[in-house]
Scaffold this active site. Structure first.
Site, PDB file in Angstrom:
ATOM      1  N   LYS A  35       9.226 -37.183  -9.878  1.00 32.01           N
ATOM      2  CA  LYS A  35       9.658 -35.795 -10.087  1.00 32.01           C
ATOM      3  C   LYS A  35      11.168 -35.579  -9.920  1.00 32.01           C
ATOM      4  CE  LYS A  35       5.796 -32.771  -9.273  1.00 32.01           C
ATOM      5  NZ  LYS A  35       5.193 -31.795  -8.355  1.00 32.01           N
TER       6      LYS A  35
ATOM      7  N   LYS B  41      14.011 -29.728   8.059  1.00 32.04           N
ATOM      8  CA  LYS B  41      13.735 -29.484   6.633  1.00 32.04           C
ATOM      9  C   LYS B  41      13.486 -27.997   6.366  1.00 32.04           C
ATOM     10  CE  LYS B  41      10.798 -32.411   4.550  1.00 32.04           C
ATOM     11  NZ  LYS B  41       9.639 -33.363   4.555  1.00 32.04           N
TER      12      LYS B  41
ATOM     13  N   ASP C 135       5.603 -25.489 -10.638  1.00 28.37           N
ATOM     14  CA  ASP C 135       4.771 -25.375  -9.424  1.00 28.37           C
ATOM     15  C   ASP C 135       4.936 -24.017  -8.728  1.00 28.37           C
ATOM     16  OD1 ASP C 135       3.916 -28.006  -9.732  1.00 28.37           O
ATOM     17  OD2 ASP C 135       5.554 -28.805  -8.534  1.00 28.37           O
TER      18      ASP C 135
HETATM   19  P1  ATR Z   1       4.164 -32.309  -1.429  1.00 25.93           P
HETATM   20  O1  ATR Z   1       5.023 -32.789  -2.556  1.00 25.93           O
HETATM   21  O2  ATR Z   1       2.697 -32.241  -1.771  1.00 25.93           O
HETATM   22  O3  ATR Z   1       4.673 -31.048  -0.828  1.00 25.93           O
HETATM   23  P2  ATR Z   1       5.340 -33.796   0.736  1.00 25.93           P
HETATM   24  O4  ATR Z   1       6.673 -33.551   0.115  1.00 25.93           O
HETATM   25  O5  ATR Z   1       5.023 -35.149   1.247  1.00 25.93           O
HETATM   26  O6  ATR Z   1       4.193 -33.456  -0.316  1.00 25.93           O
HETATM   27  O7  ATR Z   1       5.121 -32.704   1.871  1.00 25.93           O
HETATM   28  C1  ATR Z   1       4.036 -32.702   2.738  1.00 25.93           C
HETATM   29  C2  ATR Z   1       4.180 -31.528   3.716  1.00 25.93           C
HETATM   30  O8  ATR Z   1       3.069 -31.540   4.638  1.00 25.93           O
HETATM   31  C3  ATR Z   1       5.437 -31.598   4.575  1.00 25.93           C
HETATM   32  O9  ATR Z   1       5.875 -30.293   4.857  1.00 25.93           O
HETATM   33  C4  ATR Z   1       4.916 -32.293   5.847  1.00 25.93           C
HETATM   34  O10 ATR Z   1       5.701 -32.046   7.003  1.00 25.93           O
HETATM   35  P3  ATR Z   1       6.985 -33.008   7.324  1.00 25.93           P
HETATM   36  O11 ATR Z   1       8.094 -32.515   6.445  1.00 25.93           O
HETATM   37  O12 ATR Z   1       7.253 -32.804   8.766  1.00 25.93           O
HETATM   38  O13 ATR Z   1       6.553 -34.424   6.986  1.00 25.93           O
HETATM   39  C5  ATR Z   1       3.577 -31.612   5.972  1.00 25.93           C
HETATM   40  N1  ATR Z   1       2.628 -32.361   6.818  1.00 25.93           N
HETATM   41  C6  ATR Z   1       1.994 -33.517   6.523  1.00 25.93           C
HETATM   42  N2  ATR Z   1       1.178 -33.876   7.536  1.00 25.93           N
HETATM   43  C7  ATR Z   1       1.303 -32.921   8.509  1.00 25.93           C
HETATM   44  C8  ATR Z   1       0.716 -32.721   9.792  1.00 25.93           C
HETATM   45  N3  ATR Z   1      -0.176 -33.569  10.316  1.00 25.93           N
HETATM   46  N4  ATR Z   1       1.081 -31.609  10.496  1.00 25.93           N
HETATM   47  C9  ATR Z   1       1.971 -30.737   9.993  1.00 25.93           C
HETATM   48  N5  ATR Z   1       2.554 -30.858   8.778  1.00 25.93           N
HETATM   49  C10 ATR Z   1       2.224 -31.946   8.036  1.00 25.93           C
END
Ligand code: ATR
Length: 289
Positions: free
Chosen positions: A71, A159, A107
């Site tokens: 992407k 972030k 999106d």
């Molecule tokens: P996408 O493109 O689907 O948004 P991503 O960019 O990998 O996928 O984002 C995943 C999101 O889920 C992120 O905000 C991640 O938090 P981090 O930035 O701290 O990694 C969040 N996330 C994933 N697992 C999590 C968990 N167990 N608890 C809280 N947030 C989680």
């Protein structure tokens, strides 16, 4: 639908693409409107991206969807990027406009449209967004233009803060970012009108997980979870059981597809047909309701 020498090709590139719902969704829509288009999915590895896009140009592919892991990496191969996609730093849709490849991201538009089409206006509302990953970023950029106030909570606080700062600069609205914890979530939820889960928490196979304690939910809250596997997440179930309005992840998936379809064809998309095709495919794949 008869494939002819004039049939226009739209396709998905990514890795993996085998379980994508986009082919059934778009082909059902092309068929419904008798459009001479066809949609296929191609696995493109990272080291093949440059060749794939050169191939798409040579073959005059009409439109593309781009998914993980390309992407962002694909942007440098395009001729033009929509300003919103540029700000977000990712695209998911390409239109071949007479040889010029133009990148868009649908999106965020899809998420906002999913809310609007389900009777939820963002004007004057306070939105609490969980997550600051790719999907959350796209949603935040579009939602920020309409809501009264946006709060972003993310496990990695930095972030959320960076995203909020960029959005505040751009739209001059009340937008803040903070770390995601039980305490911050409970507090921020108290005066939120709309809660959006854009994290992966609750996604298959962790279907019993939710970031939100059910006792924090209220009937006057609108809850959107962008996860569609399972179709109804724990968060969605909990929200439904307190009488809150719930919008499922399938809605965002459909409306991002609707926006891509309209970019490629210039025709209003047959939303109902697209939704039926996706739900049908999900049930065949055994995705639980
Ligand atoms: P996408 O493109 O689907 O948004 P991503 O960019 O990998 O996928 O984002 C995943 C999101 O889920 C992120 O905000 C991640 O938090 P981090 O930035 O701290 O990694 C969040 N996330 C994933 N697992 C999590 C968990 N167990 N608890 C809280 N947030 C989680």
């Amino acid at each position: 639908m008869e494939i002819s020498g004039r049939t226009k090709l739209c396709c998905l590139i990514g890795d993996p693409v085998e379980h994508s719902l986009s082919p059934v969704m778009h082909n059902a829509a092309f068929k419904e409107l008798h459009l001479d288009f066809v949609y296929l999915a191609f696995t493109v590895r990272k080291d093949e991206l440059r060749n794939a896009i050169a191939g798409a140009r040579s073959l005059q592919v009409h439109g593309l969807n781009v998914t993980m892991p390309h992407k962002t990496a694909i942007m440098k191969h395009l001729d033009e990027i929509d300003p919103t996609a540029k700000s977000i730093g990712a695209i998911n849709t390409i239109l071949n406009a007479e040889g010029r490849l133009v990148g868009y991201i649908t999106d965020g538009v899809g998420a906002v449209k999913a809310l609007n089409e389900n009777g939820v206006s963002l004007k004057g509302k306070k939105m609490l967004l969980l997550g600051a990953g790719g999907a959350a970023k796209a949603i935040a950029y579009h939602a920020a233009q309409e809501v009264e106030e946006l709060k972003i909570l993310n496990r990695t606080a930095q972030k959320a803060k960076e995203l909020a700062e960029a959005l505040h600069k751009k739209f001059d609205k009340r937008i803040s970012g903070n770390s995601l914890s039980s305490a911050t979530l409970k507090k921020e939820l108290e005066d939120a009108d709309i809660l959006v889960n854009a994290t992966s928490v609750g996604m298959h196979p962790n279907v019993d997980q939710s970031l939100v304690d059910s006792s924090w939910l209220r009937p006057d809250l609108c809850v959107m979870d962008i996860i569609y596997n399972p179709l109804e997440t724990k968060l969605a179930k909990d929200a439904k059981s307190v009488g809150a309005k719930v919008i499922s992840g399938i809605e965002m998936l459909i409306y991002q597809g609707v926006a891509s379809f309209e970019i490629w064809t210039n025709h209003p998309a047959p939303v109902k047909v697209m939704k039926e095709a996706v739900l049908n495919k999900l049930s065949k794949l055994g995705v639980p309701g």
